[in-house]
Write an enzyme that holds these catalytic residues in place. Structure first.
Site, PDB file in Angstrom:
ATOM      1  N   ARG A 180       0.840  -1.220   0.000  1.00 36.05           N
ATOM      2  CA  ARG A 180       0.000   0.000   0.000  1.00 36.05           C
ATOM      3  C   ARG A 180       0.873   1.268   0.000  1.00 36.05           C
ATOM      4  O   ARG A 180       0.533   2.268   0.629  1.00 36.05           O
ATOM      5  CB  ARG A 180      -0.944   0.023   1.211  1.00 36.05           C
ATOM      6  CG  ARG A 180      -1.977  -1.093   1.228  1.00 36.05           C
ATOM      7  CD  ARG A 180      -2.952  -0.955   0.067  1.00 36.05           C
ATOM      8  NE  ARG A 180      -4.100  -1.837   0.234  1.00 36.05           N
ATOM      9  CZ  ARG A 180      -4.130  -3.121  -0.105  1.00 36.05           C
ATOM     10  NH1 ARG A 180      -3.067  -3.688  -0.667  1.00 36.05           N
ATOM     11  NH2 ARG A 180      -5.224  -3.834   0.065  1.00 36.05           N
ATOM     12  N   SER A 208     -10.713  -0.903   3.162  1.00 38.37           N
ATOM     13  CA  SER A 208      -9.933  -1.044   4.404  1.00 38.37           C
ATOM     14  C   SER A 208      -9.551   0.343   4.911  1.00 38.37           C
ATOM     15  O   SER A 208      -8.952   1.124   4.181  1.00 38.37           O
ATOM     16  CB  SER A 208      -8.644  -1.820   4.141  1.00 38.37           C
ATOM     17  OG  SER A 208      -8.935  -3.087   3.627  1.00 38.37           O
ATOM     18  N   GLU A 266      -5.022   3.722   6.321  1.00 38.44           N
ATOM     19  CA  GLU A 266      -4.729   3.611   4.891  1.00 38.44           C
ATOM     20  C   GLU A 266      -5.402   4.746   4.122  1.00 38.44           C
ATOM     21  O   GLU A 266      -4.896   5.240   3.111  1.00 38.44           O
ATOM     22  CB  GLU A 266      -5.243   2.259   4.370  1.00 38.44           C
ATOM     23  CG  GLU A 266      -4.802   1.944   2.969  1.00 38.44           C
ATOM     24  CD  GLU A 266      -5.681   0.921   2.287  1.00 38.44           C
ATOM     25  OE1 GLU A 266      -6.361   1.312   1.312  1.00 38.44           O
ATOM     26  OE2 GLU A 266      -5.676  -0.240   2.718  1.00 38.44           O
TER      27      GLU A 266
END
Ligand code: EPU
Length: 363
Positions: free
Chosen positions: A189, A263, A359
């Site tokens: 990520r 997420s 995130e």
């Protein structure tokens, strides 16, 4: 204050109250609700808003922001953002469009997609044309241009696995530059565009290296189970895509029905010492090996163990089927979602000694 779209010649005030006429094709709006432009469905307002569908329009908008000395933010699908207040600047919605097969050799198709293309539409285009490699990334919300920023990933595949190169607009030099796989420094990520180059470039296209003979990736347990449930006897990129769509739809809330940004946290990566401590205390804790002798934990499991799964306070909540996803049931504010995320971070730290990192970009 003006409200709505001024898609003709835009007139604005500059210092000393003089009128200045900016002859432009900018499709500029003022005081616009961002609710339809973020998948969390947070109701905040932007001082200015414009779309751009070519690089010269983008350049013109950036010049406008510089001249007015206001902040700017480019958005794609608005699927990785949490607005916590009104945006006192200009939102630039990327609508660069088009998908082209630009090259091929014996083994690969090289397919270039503009940054504004909806990610799942790109995946469907690949499946229709038998370009293999992105089927496991089906139904991820967002746009092609946002995908490399955080190296999107799901079901055993990351964007970096199918990446060839990208083109990005250098804001300082006003030129387009190419970035190779190495230049992007992809991680979990992560990419160079989230770190050293943050705010310096705007991604305008991505070229993917897609297989002619697909290498099916079904090692992620749930895919095999789903294919079996679907009664698939033959592997194909279409079947895998459908399996992934089924799994995602059963676990993850549809942003059209319940606001969310996928997420909310990254899965945390820990060192060997903490790993040894946790595994001795919690024998069922899901742990996966990560590079450099580290270990990746499932944030969803940690959050569930702290009792948050299915929690709801007014319209802000933690999803009942996947604790890693925070949701806006209707009218939660960005601050309410953010405050809930802070409570979750604190309780995971207290119980497990693990720091969760968000995130989602907090604006
Ligand atoms: N788990 C729980 N409780 C939960 C959620 C998960 O105990 O509420 C456990 C599961 O039982 C499993 C483990 O955690 O043992 C992993 O769960 P899952 O397979 O659902 O994946 P994840 O690690 O929670 C990641 C990505 C998702 C991606 C899935 C599938 C991150 C931050 N998230 O989630 O990506 O779809 O794997 O590959 O890496 C996204 O980035 O927005 C996203 C949805």
């Amino acid at each position: 204050m003006l409200s709505g779209s001024l898609s003709f010649i835009f007139v604005y005030f500059v210092e000393h109250n003089c009128f200045k006429y900016l002859l432009t094709t900018m499709n500029l709006s003022q005081n616009i609700s961002l609710k339809p432009f973020n998948t969390f469905g947070i109701s905040v307002y932007a001082r200015f808003f414009s779309t751009f569908s070519n690089v010269s329009a983008l350049n013109e908008l950036l010049e406008f922001a510089a001249k007015e000395n206001i902040n700017w933010l480019t958005i794609g699908g608005g699927s990785n953002l949490l607005f916590t207040k009104d945006y006192d600047g200009i939102i630039l919605k990327n609508e660069l469009d088009g998908i082209d097969l630009v090259n091929e050799d014996d083994d690969y198709y090289f397919v270039k997609a503009a940054a504004g293309v909806v990610w799942h539409n790109f995946v469907l285009h690949c499946i229709e044309n038998s370009y293999g490699g992105v089927e496991n990334l089906s139904l991820i919300p967002g746009s092609v241009g946002a995908a490399p920023l955080q190296n999107i990933g799901a079901y055993g595949v990351e964007l970096k696995d199918v990446f060839f190169e990208l083109e990005a607009f250098n804001i300082a030099t006003k030129t387009i530059e190419k970035f190779s796989l190495n230049d992007c420094a992809f991680g979990y990520r992560e990419s160079v565009f989230k770190r050293e180059l943050k705010g310096k470039y705007i991604i305008v296209s991505v070229t993917f290296k897609l297989t002619k003979q697909p290498a099916f990736n079904t090692k992620y347990g749930a895919i095999e189970q789903e294919l079996e449930k679907m009664g698939c006897t033959e592997l194909s990129i279409k079947n895998i895509s459908n399996a992934v769509i089924n799994i995602r739809s059963s676990k993850l809330p549809n942003p059209k029905e319940i606001g969310n940004a996928g997420s909310f946290f990254k899965n945390p990566v820990i060192d060997g010492e903490l790993y040894a401590k946790l595994i001795s205390q919690y024998s069922t804790i899901p742990i996966y090996p990560a590079p450099n002798n580290k270990y990746k934990l499932a944030a969803g499991w940690l959050i569930e163990q702290c009792g948050w799964k299915g929690y709801r306070k007014q319209d802000a909540g933690c999803h009942s089927k996947q604790a890693l996803v925070l949701v806006n049931y209707a009218n939660a504010s960005g601050k309410e979602i953010y405050d809930l995320s802070s409570e979750i971070v604190a309780s995971v730290q207290q119980k497990f000694g693990v720091d969760l990192e968000r995130e989602v970009n907090i604006i």
